[in-house]
Design a protein around this motif. Structure first.
Motif, short mmCIF file in Angstrom:
data_model
loop_
_atom_site.label_atom_id
_atom_site.label_comp_id
_atom_site.label_asym_id
_atom_site.label_seq_id
_atom_site.Cartn_x
_atom_site.Cartn_y
_atom_site.Cartn_z
N LYS A 154 -0.13 5.05 6.06
CA LYS A 154 -0.86 4.07 5.46
C LYS A 154 -0.87 2.65 6.10
O LYS A 154 -1.43 1.58 5.83
N ARG A 155 0.30 2.46 6.70
CA ARG A 155 0.69 1.27 7.83
C ARG A 155 0.75 1.56 9.09
O ARG A 155 1.63 2.37 9.68
N ASP A 165 -6.85 1.95 0.63
CA ASP A 165 -6.13 0.85 1.14
C ASP A 165 -5.31 0.98 2.17
O ASP A 165 -4.36 2.17 1.87
N MET A 166 -5.37 0.40 3.45
CA MET A 166 -4.36 0.52 4.36
C MET A 166 -4.07 -0.92 5.17
O MET A 166 -4.77 -1.86 4.83
N VAL A 206 -2.95 9.18 10.31
CA VAL A 206 -3.38 8.73 9.03
C VAL A 206 -3.53 10.02 7.92
O VAL A 206 -3.60 9.78 6.70
N GLN A 243 -10.39 6.41 3.39
CA GLN A 243 -9.07 6.74 3.29
C GLN A 243 -8.16 5.79 2.25
O GLN A 243 -6.83 6.05 2.18
N SER A 259 4.34 4.88 7.91
CA SER A 259 4.07 3.74 8.87
C SER A 259 4.22 4.63 10.25
O SER A 259 5.27 5.33 10.54
N VAL A 277 0.81 -1.09 0.10
CA VAL A 277 0.10 -0.12 0.15
C VAL A 277 0.73 1.25 0.06
O VAL A 277 0.49 2.26 -0.25
N GLY A 330 2.95 4.40 1.50
CA GLY A 330 2.81 5.34 2.47
C GLY A 330 3.87 5.14 3.63
O GLY A 330 4.67 4.61 3.80
#
Length: 426
Positions: free
Chosen positions: A358-359, A402-403, A353, A400, A259, A255, A257
């Motif tokens: 995303k993680r 996919d996470m 977020v 938001q 973390s 995904v 992003g």
């Protein structure tokens, strides 16, 4: 959508623990957050785990929410519903295990309900109706002092009876090891004596398989993920389950992003995990009393993370030692202090977020529940296991995009859990 097995989980980390167990044992599983909106398209699965946040609410509220989820699951084909509880039976004399179990049994037409929190894989066993944690009676173990639901009695027959209107019996280990027919005979005898629930001993996976086979022939059972293991094995042995491999691989597609890790648990395991994390990544420990007195801890934490998160994962923790927790609860009240910390950590997670995370790894059952609610995530696909009871979760249908998340019960995971989780979330 027609499912084989339904489950109602009393918190979000427990739900992902169970969903992980079902997936590992051959059932395609989705975890929903509450009852999904009709517009949400869920994948075709064998099992649905409905995540609720009812462990620490008033008993009548827990019964109402669980009953609504039960009707939703039955309408989608579930012939057996597991009420998933914590493997340390976190509860009080007022509920909620007993009241919810009895309500689900009444809705299903009565009968006796098999109950066991045993999960030997994580060190939880039941013998002569007493719950042991890694060989220690629960009331002598470090897990006895849950901040919201302390458990100071290891005798589960006695604990459940105090919460229940009906009488509670015991299916002892000799009956369990003798096999399904002996367990059914024991339950029949207890029902004849007027019992409405029975604590079942279990010290091994074989015991859980026996209990799962028996429970699957009834409409309702209550237990931890260990009983879910037994139910999943019984379903796959009957040829009704399907391979979970495709869903598991779909759940860990990258995904990208940023973390982050947010911790609200005060368990010994999480405190140790935070110590280990400090060796590899920035860790901010919040002033928990400041969260209760209206200081600017939240905005300061978000600013702190904003200065560092582009360089790698950051950790923000509202976790405190047991003596600090005890002092704050005495000064501000158990419920007020717990809710303040949950709200603060959920706000921080939501702000992270919004800034591109995303993680996300969340430690603590109540913290996880508050965070998922704040993010308004409707459902998860279940990915591979990070540690026993903790899978990678991929969001389904959230605004938001996919996470990837990991929702960790406070006591779960090894000391390097945080790094291990992030390494599996790309």
């Amino acid at each position: 959508m027609s499912i084989i097995l339904g489950s109602i989980a009393d918190d979000y980390t427990g739900a992902s623990d169970l969903a992980n167990t079902l997936t590992k044992n051959g059932l395609r599983t989705v975890q929903t957050v509450g009852i999904p909106h009709p517009s949400l398209a869920l994948p075709e699965v064998d099992a649905v785990v409905v995540s609720l946040k009812i462990r620490s609410v008033a008993a009548d509220e827990a019964v109402a929410a669980a009953s609504k989820a039960d009707r939703w699951l039955r309408d989608r084909g579930a012939t057996h519903v597991l009420y998933k509880i914590c493997s340390t039976f976190d509860s009080t004399d007022q509920g909620n295990v007993g009241p919810v179990t009895e309500a689900l049994a009444r809705a299903a037409g009565g009968g006796i309900v098999l109950v066991t929190p045993a999960f030997p894989e994580t060190g939880r066993t039941v013998y002569l109706g007493h719950l042991f944690v890694n060989g220690q009676p629960l009331n002598e173990s470090p897990l006895k002092d849950h901040p919201l639901n302390p458990m100071h009695d290891a005798n589960l027959v006695r604990v459940l009876a105090r919460q229940s209107e009906g009488r509670v019996g015991l299916v002892d280990l000799s009956s369990v090891t003798a096999g399904p027919a002996a367990v059914k005979a024991r339950l029949d005898a207890l029902r004849t004596e007027g019992m409405t629930a029975a604590i079942a001993d279990a010290t091994s996976e074989r015991d859980l398989e026996t209990l799962g086979e028996v429970a699957l022939q009834t409409p309702v059972s209550t237990g931890a993920s260990g009983l879910g293991f037994g139910l999943a094995r019984a379903i796959t042995r009957s040829g009704r389950g399907s391979s979970a491999g495709t869903a598991t691989s779909d759940a860990v597609r990258p995904v990208g992003g940023l973390s982050a890790i947010v911790a609200g648990s005060c368990s010994a395991a999480t405190l140790r995990q935070l110590e280990v994390a400090e060796r590899a990544m920035p860790v901010l420990r919040l002033d928990t009393e400041g969260l209760l007195t209206g200081s600017d801890e939240i905005s300061a934490a978000i600013a702190w993370a904003g200065e560092r998160i582009s360089a790698g994962p950051v950790v923000i923790a509202a976790s405190a030692s047991p003596d600090v927790v005890s002092r704050l609860q005495s000064q501000y009240g158990r419920e007020a202090s717990g809710h303040a910390i949950e709200a603060a950590t959920a706000t921080i997670a939501s702000e992270l977020v919004a800034r591109g995370v995303k993680r996300l790894v969340v430690a603590g059952g109540e913290t996880s529940g508050a965070t998922v609610d704040r993010l308004a995530i409707p459902a998860f696909l279940i990915g591979p296991e990070i540690a026993p009871g903790v899978p990678v979760l991929r969001t389904v249908g959230n605004t938001q995009g996919d996470m990837l998340l990991a929702l960790k019960s406070g006591n779960f995971g090894g000391e390097d859990f945080f790094a291990a989780a992030l390494s599996m979330m790309r």
